[in-house]
Design a protein around this motif. Structure first.
Motif, PDB file in Angstrom:
ATOM      1  N   THR A   8       0.830  -1.202   0.000  1.00 63.13           N
ATOM      2  CA  THR A   8       0.000   0.000   0.000  1.00 63.13           C
ATOM      3  C   THR A   8       0.864   1.251   0.000  1.00 63.13           C
ATOM      4  OG1 THR A   8      -0.113  -0.018   2.424  1.00 63.13           O
ATOM      5  CG2 THR A   8      -1.907  -1.116   1.222  1.00 63.13           C
ATOM      6  N   VAL A  15      -5.033   7.405   4.994  1.00 59.72           N
ATOM      7  CA  VAL A  15      -5.647   6.171   4.482  1.00 59.72           C
ATOM      8  C   VAL A  15      -4.621   5.413   3.649  1.00 59.72           C
ATOM      9  CG1 VAL A  15      -7.374   5.284   2.859  1.00 59.72           C
ATOM     10  CG2 VAL A  15      -8.016   7.016   4.544  1.00 59.72           C
ATOM     11  N   MET A  17      -3.751   2.940   0.663  1.00 62.34           N
ATOM     12  CA  MET A  17      -4.328   2.555  -0.622  1.00 62.34           C
ATOM     13  C   MET A  17      -3.435   1.523  -1.307  1.00 62.34           C
ATOM     14  SD  MET A  17      -5.209   5.031  -3.870  1.00 62.34           S
ATOM     15  CE  MET A  17      -6.133   4.412  -5.292  1.00 62.34           C
ATOM     16  N   LYS A  75     -13.446  -4.503   4.837  1.00 64.45           N
ATOM     17  CA  LYS A  75     -12.499  -3.458   5.233  1.00 64.45           C
ATOM     18  C   LYS A  75     -11.116  -3.675   4.627  1.00 64.45           C
ATOM     19  CE  LYS A  75     -11.113  -5.665   9.601  1.00 64.45           C
ATOM     20  NZ  LYS A  75      -9.722  -5.956   9.169  1.00 64.45           N
ATOM     21  N   PHE A  78     -10.386  -2.095  -1.178  1.00 63.65           N
ATOM     22  CA  PHE A  78     -10.340  -0.649  -1.421  1.00 63.65           C
ATOM     23  C   PHE A  78     -11.131  -0.397  -2.697  1.00 63.65           C
ATOM     24  CE2 PHE A  78      -8.830   3.471  -2.611  1.00 63.65           C
ATOM     25  CZ  PHE A  78      -8.388   4.088  -1.431  1.00 63.65           C
ATOM     26  N   THR A  80     -13.137   2.018  -5.301  1.00 66.09           N
ATOM     27  CA  THR A  80     -13.207   3.374  -5.854  1.00 66.09           C
ATOM     28  C   THR A  80     -14.351   3.462  -6.853  1.00 66.09           C
ATOM     29  OG1 THR A  80     -10.805   3.662  -5.711  1.00 66.09           O
ATOM     30  CG2 THR A  80     -11.987   5.127  -7.203  1.00 66.09           C
ATOM     31  N   TYR A 108     -20.168   2.363   2.210  1.00 59.70           N
ATOM     32  CA  TYR A 108     -19.204   3.454   2.070  1.00 59.70           C
ATOM     33  C   TYR A 108     -18.247   3.124   0.932  1.00 59.70           C
ATOM     34  CZ  TYR A 108     -15.647   0.456   4.234  1.00 59.70           C
ATOM     35  OH  TYR A 108     -14.771  -0.570   4.504  1.00 59.70           O
ATOM     36  N   ASP A 110     -14.132   3.651  -0.385  1.00 60.34           N
ATOM     37  CA  ASP A 110     -12.795   3.988   0.097  1.00 60.34           C
ATOM     38  C   ASP A 110     -12.269   5.229  -0.606  1.00 60.34           C
ATOM     39  OD1 ASP A 110     -12.006   1.541   1.875  1.00 60.34           O
ATOM     40  OD2 ASP A 110     -12.994   0.728   0.103  1.00 60.34           O
ATOM     41  N   TYR A 133     -17.007  13.352   2.624  1.00 58.09           N
ATOM     42  CA  TYR A 133     -15.807  12.876   3.315  1.00 58.09           C
ATOM     43  C   TYR A 133     -15.927  13.088   4.826  1.00 58.09           C
ATOM     44  CZ  TYR A 133     -10.919  12.999   4.902  1.00 58.09           C
ATOM     45  OH  TYR A 133      -9.752  12.807   5.603  1.00 58.09           O
ATOM     46  N   ARG A 139     -13.947   7.390   2.456  1.00 57.02           N
ATOM     47  CA  ARG A 139     -12.749   7.488   3.284  1.00 57.02           C
ATOM     48  C   ARG A 139     -11.730   8.462   2.710  1.00 57.02           C
ATOM     49  NH1 ARG A 139      -9.891   2.484   3.563  1.00 57.02           N
ATOM     50  NH2 ARG A 139      -8.925   3.267   5.472  1.00 57.02           N
TER      51      ARG A 139
END
Length: 301
Positions: A8, A15, A17, A75, A78, A80, A108, A110, A133, A139
């Motif tokens: 990541t 955060v 990614m 969780k 990720f 988008t 939600y 990410d 946000y 996130r």
């Protein structure tokens, strides 16, 4: 930690990614579902879609099936998506996220990205994204296809710096000015169209490097992205290719090889503002969502 699909990068809001993921542009819902499911099963955690692609529903089904079959936690993924250009504006942006989350089957995102800067609207759009946000529906928030002047204008009217700027980036279009600005402001650059189509994949210099390492041209390009710190989301609808795109951690490019690929740059964009009219709020044209025969009837809701 060894380099892998679990590697990541830390965004400017803390955060984490993933650095390599799957894109699903120009993919219908059924194909997107299978691609996403295959990718997650093979270790991908970053999945990138958009309302404009018309396949958020399929992506959501792929996520759901992969979670059920692999036991991976939401969780750890990720996800988008991107705000459709026709939904830009303060109130419409706040409403649009509801449809995206419903189609994806998620509570939600990410990362939520403004797909293009619609002139006359992108400042108000960003204010709404900042609200999303702060409310925790996303996130991180980011932008896509912003040139430097528009990024400067956005930052002058914002309280949250974009975490990500997703750009067309590949060996023949390296967007040096945009990346330099991103680096200056602590914005993570992410590449769409990272392989540059047939022109980049057929480049002699890249293929010479690929032959030396016993790799494909695509794998060399993705390794080059990796070494430059660019988050990358290659698209593939084929399980074998999805796996191959992730097999970039067992070889290294030399500095000379990296420089050789750097020198391939032609500043040749496939898409930019001159290709469209809708980036002006007063233009008579509008962008369109891709429609697929396998889209659910209520996909807009």
């Amino acid at each position: 930690m060894p380099e892998s699909l679990k590697s990541t990068t830390e965004l400017n809001n803390g955060v984490m990614m993933p650095r390599l993921g799957l894109g699903v542009w120009k993919t219908d819902n059924s194909t997107a579902k299978n691609s996403v499911k295959n990718a997650i099963e093979h270790g991908y955690h970053l999945i990138d879609t958009a309302k404009q692609y018309g396949n958020e529903y399929g992506v959501g089904q792929g996520i759901k099936e992969a979670i059920a079959e692999t036991g991976i936690n939401r969780k750890d993924l990720f996800i988008t998506s991107k705000l459709y250009n026709g939904d830009q504006g303060y109130a419409t942006t706040l409403h649009a996220i509801k449809g995206t989350l419903k189609r994806l089957g998620l509570s939600y995102l990410d990362l939520y990205i403004m797909h293009w800067p619609v002139d006359g609207k992108y400042i108000d759009t960003w204010r709404a994204m900042e609200k999303l946000y702060h409310e925790g529906l996303v996130r991180a928030i980011g932008i896509s296809n912003f040139d430097v002047p528009r990024m400067k204008n956005l930052l002058a009217h914002s309280t949250v710096t974009p975490a990500v700027n997703q750009m067309e980036f590949n060996p023949i279009n390296q967007e040096k000015k945009v990346i330099a600005f991103d680096n200056w402001k602590g914005i993570q650059t992410e590449a769409w169209s990272p392989l540059g189509g047939g022109e980049a994949l057929g480049n002699k210099a890249i293929n010479k490097i690929a032959k030396k390492h016993g790799k494909s041209a695509a794998q060399v390009i993705l390794r080059w992205d990796w070494d430059r710190g660019i988050v990358t989301i290659p698209k593939s609808a084929h399980e074998k290719r999805i796996v191959q795109n992730s097999q970039i951690f067992d070889f290294q490019l030399t500095d000379d090889e990296i420089n050789a690929i750097n020198n391939v740059d032609q500043e040749k964009r496939a898409l930019w503002y001159d290709n469209f009219k809708w980036h002006s709020v007063n233009a008579p044209y509008t962008d369109e969502v891709d429609h697929w025969d396998d889209s659910p009837k209520d996909w807009k809701e």
